[in-house]
Design an enzyme around this catalytic site. Structure first.
Site, PDB file in Angstrom:
ATOM      1  N   HIS A 134      20.921 -16.607 -24.209  1.00 57.82           N
ATOM      2  CA  HIS A 134      20.453 -16.247 -22.862  1.00 57.82           C
ATOM      3  C   HIS A 134      19.688 -14.920 -22.870  1.00 57.82           C
ATOM      4  O   HIS A 134      20.301 -13.861 -22.873  1.00 57.82           O
ATOM      5  CB  HIS A 134      21.658 -16.131 -21.918  1.00 57.82           C
ATOM      6  CG  HIS A 134      22.274 -17.453 -21.587  1.00 57.82           C
ATOM      7  ND1 HIS A 134      21.873 -18.198 -20.502  1.00 57.82           N
ATOM      8  CD2 HIS A 134      23.237 -18.159 -22.210  1.00 57.82           C
ATOM      9  CE1 HIS A 134      22.576 -19.325 -20.466  1.00 57.82           C
ATOM     10  NE2 HIS A 134      23.412 -19.321 -21.497  1.00 57.82           N
ATOM     11  N   LYS A 154      17.968  -8.367  -2.802  1.00 57.94           N
ATOM     12  CA  LYS A 154      18.338  -7.152  -2.061  1.00 57.94           C
ATOM     13  C   LYS A 154      17.651  -5.883  -2.598  1.00 57.94           C
ATOM     14  O   LYS A 154      17.156  -5.064  -1.824  1.00 57.94           O
ATOM     15  CB  LYS A 154      19.863  -6.982  -2.137  1.00 57.94           C
ATOM     16  CG  LYS A 154      20.429  -5.923  -1.223  1.00 57.94           C
ATOM     17  CD  LYS A 154      20.640  -6.477   0.158  1.00 57.94           C
ATOM     18  CE  LYS A 154      21.286  -5.493   1.093  1.00 57.94           C
ATOM     19  NZ  LYS A 154      21.576  -6.125   2.373  1.00 57.94           N
ATOM     20  N   GLY A 185      22.671 -24.359 -17.950  1.00 56.61           N
ATOM     21  CA  GLY A 185      23.463 -25.112 -16.981  1.00 56.61           C
ATOM     22  C   GLY A 185      24.756 -25.559 -17.631  1.00 56.61           C
ATOM     23  O   GLY A 185      24.876 -25.526 -18.866  1.00 56.61           O
ATOM     24  N   GLU A 225      18.227 -13.549 -20.489  1.00 59.31           N
ATOM     25  CA  GLU A 225      18.286 -12.858 -19.188  1.00 59.31           C
ATOM     26  C   GLU A 225      19.484 -11.940 -19.036  1.00 59.31           C
ATOM     27  O   GLU A 225      19.512 -11.102 -18.143  1.00 59.31           O
ATOM     28  CB  GLU A 225      18.262 -13.889 -18.039  1.00 59.31           C
ATOM     29  CG  GLU A 225      19.523 -14.752 -17.885  1.00 59.31           C
ATOM     30  CD  GLU A 225      19.563 -15.970 -18.824  1.00 59.31           C
ATOM     31  OE1 GLU A 225      18.831 -15.971 -19.832  1.00 59.31           O
ATOM     32  OE2 GLU A 225      20.347 -16.890 -18.546  1.00 59.31           O
ATOM     33  N   SER A 259      19.896  -4.600  13.844  1.00 54.20           N
ATOM     34  CA  SER A 259      21.331  -4.301  13.789  1.00 54.20           C
ATOM     35  C   SER A 259      21.596  -2.897  13.279  1.00 54.20           C
ATOM     36  O   SER A 259      22.706  -2.398  13.364  1.00 54.20           O
ATOM     37  CB  SER A 259      22.016  -5.293  12.857  1.00 54.20           C
ATOM     38  OG  SER A 259      21.641  -5.016  11.518  1.00 54.20           O
ATOM     39  N   GLY A 260      20.568  -2.264  12.712  1.00 51.47           N
ATOM     40  CA  GLY A 260      20.814  -0.978  12.058  1.00 51.47           C
ATOM     41  C   GLY A 260      20.981  -1.173  10.563  1.00 51.47           C
ATOM     42  O   GLY A 260      20.957  -0.228   9.800  1.00 51.47           O
ATOM     43  N   GLY A 261      21.152  -2.418  10.120  1.00 55.33           N
ATOM     44  CA  GLY A 261      21.297  -2.715   8.694  1.00 55.33           C
ATOM     45  C   GLY A 261      19.938  -2.757   8.001  1.00 55.33           C
ATOM     46  O   GLY A 261      18.895  -2.792   8.651  1.00 55.33           O
ATOM     47  N   VAL A 262      19.972  -2.770   6.680  1.00 63.17           N
ATOM     48  CA  VAL A 262      18.736  -2.725   5.889  1.00 63.17           C
ATOM     49  C   VAL A 262      17.847  -3.930   6.168  1.00 63.17           C
ATOM     50  O   VAL A 262      16.648  -3.778   6.429  1.00 63.17           O
ATOM     51  CB  VAL A 262      19.063  -2.755   4.368  1.00 63.17           C
ATOM     52  CG1 VAL A 262      17.802  -2.576   3.554  1.00 63.17           C
ATOM     53  CG2 VAL A 262      20.089  -1.730   4.017  1.00 63.17           C
ATOM     54  N   ASP A 263      18.438  -5.123   6.130  1.00 58.42           N
ATOM     55  CA  ASP A 263      17.610  -6.324   6.185  1.00 58.42           C
ATOM     56  C   ASP A 263      16.850  -6.441   7.508  1.00 58.42           C
ATOM     57  O   ASP A 263      15.654  -6.721   7.533  1.00 58.42           O
ATOM     58  CB  ASP A 263      18.462  -7.585   5.963  1.00 58.42           C
ATOM     59  CG  ASP A 263      19.226  -7.511   4.653  1.00 58.42           C
ATOM     60  OD1 ASP A 263      18.865  -6.676   3.807  1.00 58.42           O
ATOM     61  OD2 ASP A 263      20.200  -8.274   4.479  1.00 58.42           O
ATOM     62  N   SER A 264      17.556  -6.216   8.614  1.00 62.98           N
ATOM     63  CA  SER A 264      16.862  -6.364   9.895  1.00 62.98           C
ATOM     64  C   SER A 264      15.876  -5.211  10.111  1.00 62.98           C
ATOM     65  O   SER A 264      14.814  -5.408  10.710  1.00 62.98           O
ATOM     66  CB  SER A 264      17.850  -6.486  11.055  1.00 62.98           C
ATOM     67  OG  SER A 264      18.519  -5.279  11.311  1.00 62.98           O
ATOM     68  N   SER A 265      16.191  -4.039   9.602  1.00 63.28           N
ATOM     69  CA  SER A 265      15.267  -2.910   9.775  1.00 63.28           C
ATOM     70  C   SER A 265      13.978  -3.152   9.001  1.00 63.28           C
ATOM     71  O   SER A 265      12.875  -2.907   9.507  1.00 63.28           O
ATOM     72  CB  SER A 265      15.896  -1.612   9.275  1.00 63.28           C
ATOM     73  OG  SER A 265      17.078  -1.348   9.972  1.00 63.28           O
ATOM     74  N   CYS A 300      19.121 -22.278 -23.352  1.00 58.03           N
ATOM     75  CA  CYS A 300      20.429 -22.923 -23.490  1.00 58.03           C
ATOM     76  C   CYS A 300      20.352 -24.412 -23.111  1.00 58.03           C
ATOM     77  O   CYS A 300      19.693 -25.159 -23.801  1.00 58.03           O
ATOM     78  CB  CYS A 300      21.466 -22.152 -22.668  1.00 58.03           C
ATOM     79  SG  CYS A 300      23.129 -22.582 -23.170  1.00 58.03           S
ATOM     80  N   TYR A 301      20.953 -24.839 -22.009  1.00 56.09           N
ATOM     81  CA  TYR A 301      20.846 -26.256 -21.652  1.00 56.09           C
ATOM     82  C   TYR A 301      19.382 -26.675 -21.543  1.00 56.09           C
ATOM     83  O   TYR A 301      18.995 -27.759 -21.989  1.00 56.09           O
ATOM     84  CB  TYR A 301      21.572 -26.549 -20.325  1.00 56.09           C
ATOM     85  CG  TYR A 301      21.382 -27.976 -19.850  1.00 56.09           C
ATOM     86  CD1 TYR A 301      22.202 -28.997 -20.320  1.00 56.09           C
ATOM     87  CD2 TYR A 301      20.342 -28.309 -18.977  1.00 56.09           C
ATOM     88  CE1 TYR A 301      21.998 -30.315 -19.921  1.00 56.09           C
ATOM     89  CE2 TYR A 301      20.127 -29.618 -18.569  1.00 56.09           C
ATOM     90  CZ  TYR A 301      20.961 -30.618 -19.048  1.00 56.09           C
ATOM     91  OH  TYR A 301      20.763 -31.907 -18.664  1.00 56.09           O
TER      92      TYR A 301
END
Ligand code: XMP
Length: 512
Positions: free
Chosen positions: A170, A368, A53, A172, A224-230, A80-81
């Site tokens: 870090h 995603k 942080g 990550e 909508s045709g988008g990935v998320d809604s499909s 770290c923090y």
């Protein structure tokens, strides 16, 4: 299934910690550093990571987690923090370093157990990424240094008996070459997790949870045709079948063929109840004469809500609205120093409130790339899964000036050429987005023996991680050349193509 809890102290790389852990097929959640102890106990994690942080533990408003964390008997990794806070709360001493350590550093490991299991010891150096002003000066009682760097005598520490480990660097970030080893050693070694968080197990548990929540109620989903809604629709359909109805509104502002492909998939490969509303004329009428980008967006958004509501009413009583909200939108950002936390946002602006529907958001725990993996597991077609982002208002905000059928036709033809050439050259998946924009001016050209006075297409291609910032993509000249000559030769009404070389900020990705 065991899970890891990440307490967020505001680092820009907190989400990265979560992604790295999930890549190991171990489930984890991010919660604010201030999460009360009772809630942490209720979450029942197998281990806790304290993120980095921007603060110093000596700031008067330093974010502090409950020190009773260290009495839970759980493995804890401070980064770290988070490391400095652990050391300070357990009685060690953290001070401002003379020299801020930022960037790549050489780590010498002097103990190859715990988080360094399987790694080489000194004199070999390991590259790690540091970013800190404070450093540990005196270890708390019971702790010992397990690694050092040029500027940190305590680059890593561990408790001799308890499962507490702290790293100044870090693990990550990709620059820490041994980062994955360290995280794996923590989650599998210290926390005793198993790699059992797979998309298959996610589908099973989510399907059960959706059935449990929804019961016999009806759910609607805007496709909508988008990935998320499909993916949302496919997942909910798997859980409750016919209780789900999807509504797809064709606003006439879509690209050639893309929604048809998705609708075909749902109609042919699933038995999803799908209401397909043809509203091109309605939207074009709403957009007639409109040139202002904000008014365009509002008219398109409100038009969508109106049609969606009308269709939903016809279904009788509906209780739930499904949305493809993703994890980055719901992580409760930590807030200190008066900064406003980022609000969760909703894809279908205002709908749940207007329609008094409960939300179900089955993707709200996913990033995603995980949604894409889930989509493939659910059998969605690859072209739908690896589709570049496409804005809700569609081509409407890629036509500068008035949106008319003839101008839409020009843009669609140019757009499909961009798409084809990007895919053919292998660049489609290398960039964040690539598309054509129709400009509101005409320029002079020459074709055959005659002078032309026709439209200009701008080509936009950007690299980005999250659309917050973006840089223009350095597409090869040959690719730019073939896109340009194909558009000019094949699209009637275009005699010039230009390439947009602005970054965001100060420009935006879309032109409106
Ligand atoms: P800008 O143009 O703001 O775009 O740099 C950032 C990202 O958001 C997408 N975008 C939208 N997506 N509804 C959406 O669902 C919208 O109204 C909208 N406007 C922009 C854009 O394509 C880019 O990926």
């Amino acid at each position: 299934m065991k899970k890891i809890l990440i307490l967020d102290f505001g680092s820009q790389t907190t989400q990265l910690i979560a992604r790295r852990i999930r890549e190991q097929k171990v489930y984890c959640e991010i919660h604010p550093y201030s999460t009360p102890l009772d809630k942490i106990k209720a979450l029942a994690p197998a281990g806790i990571v304290l993120s980095g942080g921007p603060a110093s533990v000596y700031d008067s408003d330093a974010p502090l987690s409950d020190p009773a964390l260290f009495t839970l008997g759980l493995p804890i990794l401070g980064i770290c923090y988070g490391a400095q806070l652990m050391i300070q709360q357990l009685g060690g001493k953290v001070e401002k370093a003379e020299k801020r350590e930022f960037g790549k550093a050489d780590l010498s490991i002097n103990d190859t157990s715990g988080i360094f299991a399987g790694l080489e010891t000194s004199p070999l150096h390991h590259q790690v990424w540091m970013s800190h002003g404070d450093r540990v000066e005196i270890a708390p009682q019971g702790f010992e240094a397990t690694a050092t760097s040029n500027h940190s005598p305590f680059a890593a520490l561990r408790h001799k008996e308890k499962p507490f480990v702290a790293v100044q660097f870090h693990p990550e970030v990709a620059h820490t070459l041994i980062g994955t080893d360290i995280l794996r050693n923590f989650i599998f070694g210290l926390c005793d997790c198993r790699p059992d968080w797979t998309m298959h197990s996610f589908i099973e548990s989510t399907v059960a949870a959706i059935r449990n929540t929804v019961g016999t109620s009806k759910v609607i989903c805007a496709l909508s045709g988008g990935v998320d809604s499909s993916v949302t629709a496919a997942l909910i359909h798997r859980a409750i079948g016919d209780q789900l109805t999807c509504i797809y509104v064709n606003n006439g502002l879509m690209r050639i063929g893309e929604t048809e492909a998705i609708l075909r998939f749902f109609k042919e490969k699933t038995h999803l109840k799908l209401i397909d509303v043809e509203a091109t004329d309605f939207f074009l009428a709403e957009l007639a004469g409109v040139v202002d980008p904000e008014i365009k967006r509002k008219r398109i958004g409100l038009g969508f809500i109106k049609i969606f509501e009308e269709e939903a009413k016809k279904l009788g009583e509906v209780n739930y609205l499904a949305q493809g909200t993703l994890y980055p939108d719901v992580i409760e950002s930590v807030s200190f120093r008066g900064e406003a936390p980022i609000k969760s946002h909703h894809n279908v602006g205002g709908l749940p409130e207007i329609m008094k529907l409960e939300l179900i958001e089955p993707l709200r725990e996913l990033f995603k790339d995980e949604v894409r993996e889930l989509g493939l597991e659910l059998g969605l077609p690859e072209e739908a899964i690896y589709r570049q982002p496409f804005p809700g208002p569609g081509l409407g905000i890629r036509i500068m000036g008035e949106v008319t059928l003839s101008r839409l036709e020009i843009l669609r033809q140019a757009d499909v050429i961009v798409l084809e050439e990007m895919k053919k050259s292998g660049w489609y998946r290398k960039v964040w987005q690539s598309f054509a924009v129709l400009l509101p001016i005409q320029t002079v050209g020459v074709m055959g023996d005659g002078r032309t006075y026709e439209n200009v297409i701008a080509l936009r291609a950007v690299d980005s991680k999250d659309a917050m910032t973006a840089d223009w993509s350095k597409l090869p000249y040959e690719l730019l050349g073939s896109i340009s000559s194909r558009i000019i030769n094949e699209v009637r009404g275009v005699n010039r193509v230009v390439f947009d070389i602005s970054s965001k900020p100060p420009a935006t990705i879309e032109w409106e």
